[in-house]
Scaffold this motif. Structure first.
Motif, PDB file in Angstrom:
ATOM      1  N   GLU A   1      36.601 -54.398  81.512  1.00 25.04           N
ATOM      2  CA  GLU A   1      36.027 -55.738  82.089  1.00 25.04           C
ATOM      3  C   GLU A   1      36.598 -56.740  81.173  1.00 25.04           C
ATOM      4  O   GLU A   1      36.510 -56.746  79.734  1.00 25.04           O
ATOM      5  N   ILE A  23      27.940 -57.903  84.945  1.00 27.17           N
ATOM      6  CA  ILE A  23      27.966 -58.319  86.550  1.00 27.17           C
ATOM      7  C   ILE A  23      28.541 -56.931  87.145  1.00 27.17           C
ATOM      8  O   ILE A  23      29.368 -56.229  86.859  1.00 27.17           O
ATOM      9  N   THR A  34      34.171 -54.955  86.710  1.00 25.85           N
ATOM     10  CA  THR A  34      35.478 -53.933  86.980  1.00 25.85           C
ATOM     11  C   THR A  34      36.217 -54.082  87.745  1.00 25.85           C
ATOM     12  O   THR A  34      35.707 -53.997  88.981  1.00 25.85           O
ATOM     13  N   ASP A  46      32.455 -51.184  80.042  1.00 26.14           N
ATOM     14  CA  ASP A  46      30.850 -50.851  80.518  1.00 26.14           C
ATOM     15  C   ASP A  46      30.917 -49.733  80.786  1.00 26.14           C
ATOM     16  O   ASP A  46      31.178 -49.399  81.774  1.00 26.14           O
ATOM     17  N   GLU A  82      34.635 -48.514  82.643  1.00 22.64           N
ATOM     18  CA  GLU A  82      34.789 -49.833  83.410  1.00 22.64           C
ATOM     19  C   GLU A  82      35.451 -50.781  82.627  1.00 22.64           C
ATOM     20  O   GLU A  82      34.722 -51.286  81.827  1.00 22.64           O
ATOM     21  N   LYS A  97      23.152 -46.952  82.000  1.00 23.13           N
ATOM     22  CA  LYS A  97      24.010 -48.346  81.701  1.00 23.13           C
ATOM     23  C   LYS A  97      23.797 -48.984  80.206  1.00 23.13           C
ATOM     24  O   LYS A  97      24.941 -49.445  79.738  1.00 23.13           O
TER      25      LYS A  97
END
Ligand code: MG
Length: 202
Positions: A56, A6, A174, A85, A54, A106
């Protein structure tokens, strides 16, 4: 097994990247080749000069579900963990400028280190605190109470489009404080006081 992530799920992080706070969840996916488990090292790829961390919270789906209603979504996960992430921010910025998909920024190999999990029941219902340390210094701190879209909302939303299966992972977004990682950095991620992920950047 699939990994669903997300984006922009904490208002302060959306702001730091000058993104709008979304009105519905933004999601993207990573392949299983993105996973790093057992605290194996992350190798900086040569296609980017700006890999960002990031941290998470991660939900592990425990049974198959499609079109899950939000009020039943809590039945579809019993464990919550923590992961990174990793994002090639330089490539992502170019993709965003051109309106192109983000996958190469990503979903690359090793972009999803994953730590241990805790039983949902053992965690506070009022908000799950988590943080990331790099070389012993805290760089990101988050609390699930600040999520724009709750775990249950995310599950309900995503399962409209994609069937969730046992073992699927959802990286839930994040908090602010993302930044670059460097060779020889040591990353350690915690839920509460419990260290669940620790690995080196090479
Ligand atoms: Mg993210």
């Amino acid at each position: 097994m699939k990994i669903i992530c997300i984006g922009r799920n904490y208002a302060e992080h959306a702001k730091e990247l000058k993104n709008e706070v979304p009105k519905e969840p933004v999601f993207f996916m990573k392949p299983d080749t993105a996973l790093i488990i057992r605290n194996q090292p992350f190798f900086l790829p040569d296609f980017s000069t700006d890999i960002h961390h990031e941290v998470e919270l991660v939900i592990k789906i425990n049974r198959v579900g499609k079109n899950i209603e939000e009020r039943f979504a809590h039945k579809y996960y019993s464990e919550i963990g923590i992961g990174i992430d990793f994002t090639a921010r330089d490539l992502q910025t170019k993709c965003k400028e051109k309106g192109l998909p983000w996958e190469k920024a990503k979903a690359f190999d090793g972009s999803a280190p994953l730590g241990g999990f805790l039983q949902k029941e053992s965690l506070p219902k009022t908000g799950i605190l988590f943080h990331l340390e790099i070389n012993g210094k805290t760089v990101q701190t988050g609390n699930s109470k600040d999520l724009i879209f709750s775990f249950d909302k995310i599950i309900a939303y995503v399962s409209q489009f994609i069937t969730l299966k046992k073992g699927d992972l959802i990286y839930t977004g994040t908090p602010e404080g993302v930044g670059q990682v460097q060779t020889d950095d040591r990353l350690e991620a915690f839920i509460g006081e419990e260290k669940l992920l620790a690995f080196n950047v090479k």
